[in-house]
Scaffold this active site. Structure first.
Site: not given
Ligand code: NAD
Length: 368
Positions: A136, A221
């Site tokens: 990510k 996140y």
């Protein structure tokens, strides 16, 4: 896709001694089987600090195995090759790794480089007919994410993103409680993710390599968490940036962004992403009939948390071990985690990141 029945058939074939097994995406996959299922044979591209964490965690996997290395640094190939027992024929540099196409030992390549290199690597890996696992953020923006999805689709390979928390037991428990309605009508989510970045010379503070600042790295996140904890997709975004050290956090590299997400049912999320504050790793969900609080909520663990029903007590297992075993089950057993980790999931976060940067730039509410 392989299924459990396919697997049983493969066991039968392997029991009568055939050296190769059929795999729907790679006809020449190595005949590596574990009693729990087919093994995902992985090469890591980008031998840095997170790559090492993944490589170590994979030593405990039941369904995934580190079998290859790709690096621009010859000494790392030698050192890692010795440490993880990787034969020279499975070691590549950035000029040679297209040749993995002809290497039956490798089923998938896990891209763990700076963010700006994910897309190009994914396109090359897909072209080599190997499954792509990207760290990510999947790419620098939604356009890159879409290109990665298209390339993997065209090549007939999986595209997965390193969302390790989708396999984490306490996170999964909270998501299950929400799915069962344990919190009643959901009203509010708070996500606070940040840390003190330190060294001003690292790639994370270089716009060209990172694609931005804290939002790309740690704020994602809170975005992903807001989505998996509430189970909804945001329909609007507002955002504000603050910068206290413009010398360190240059143009295009965000130090701190606060953002708000609005969801279809009326839930609002209020989130903080920062590279210049400490002790920020917390999720909070409030509903009419209960709450969930997780702190730490995204670190390497153990994740800790409680709900109105009491403490979360699910045992900790190294996240990357669970993730890589889970990814093998996605690829070979068509068994999905509670929240997907596919390219579409990565793209959803990238679209929200694009919208947050646009909201910061314009000062306006951005509809999604
Ligand atoms: P790192 O700096 O420790 O490692 C990056 C690696 O990429 C190094 O081995 C470096 O040599 C290599 N590299 C190749 N080309 C490079 C270039 N042009 N410039 C700089 N380095 C280059 O970084 P990291 O912490 O391992 O992060 C790598 C990726 O993993 C990032 O996308 C990051 O977001 C992701 N990450 C994910 C998690 C997670 O929990 N999922 C945690 C940390 C990092």
């Amino acid at each position: 896709m392989s299924t459990r029945r396919d697997f049983l058939e493969k066991i039968t074939i392997s029991a009568i001694g055939l050296p190769l097994i059929y795999n729907s995406t790679n006809l020449f996959a190595a005949a590596t089987l574990h009693e729990e299922g087919e093994i995902l044979n992985v090469a890591i591209l980008g031998l840095g600090s997170y790559g090492e964490r993944v490589a170590d965690a994979m030593q405990d996997c039941k369904r995934a195995k580190l079998v290859g290395l790709i690096s621009g640094t010859p000494s790392k190939l030698t050192e890692w090759g010795a440490k993880y027992n990787i034969p020279e024929k499975n070691r590549y540099n950035y000029e040679t790794y297209d040749q993995i196409k002809d290497n039956p030992d490798i089923d998938a390549v896990y891209i763990i480089t700076p963010n700006a290199l994910h897309k190009e690597a994914a396109l090359r890996v897909a072209k080599a007919s190997k499954h792509v696992i990207s760290e990510k953020p999947m790419g620098l923006n939604a356009e890159e994410g879409q290109a990665m999805i298209d390339a993997c689709k065209a090549a007939g390979v999986h595209l997965l993103v390193g969302y390790r928390l989708h396999f984490e037991p306490k996170t999964v428990a909270v998501i299950k409680m929400r799915q069962e309605g344990a919190f009643g009508k959901l009203n509010f989510f708070q996500g606070q993710t940040g840390f003190d970045i330190g060294d001003p010379t690292q790639w994370r503070l270089d716009k060209d390599l990172a694609g931005g600042g804290s939002l790309m790295d740690i704020g994602i996140y809170s975005i992903n968490g807001a989505r998996y904890i509430t189970g909804e997709e945001p329909i609007w975004v507002t955002a504000q940036e603050t910068k206290t050290e413009p010398e360190k956090f240059k143009e295009g590299v965000d130090e701190t962004i606060q953002f708000q997400l609005g969801f279809p049912s009326g839930i609002v999320a209020s989130c903080l992403s920062t590279y210049n504050m400490r002790y920020l790793d917390r999720f909070y969900l409030a509903g009419d009939e209960g709450f969930a609080e997780m702190q730490p909520s995204t670190g390497y663990g153990p994740i800790e948390g409680r709900t109105h029903k009491g403490k979360l007590t699910q045992p900790h297992t190294t996240h990357q071990t669970l993730q890589m075993d889970g990814m093998a089950r996605i690829i070979y057993d068509n068994e999905q985690p509670i929240v997907p980790v596919d390219g579409e999931e990565g793209l959803k976060d990238l679209k929200i990141i694009d919208a947050i940067y646009k909201a910061v730039e314009t000062g306006e509410k951005v509809e999604l």
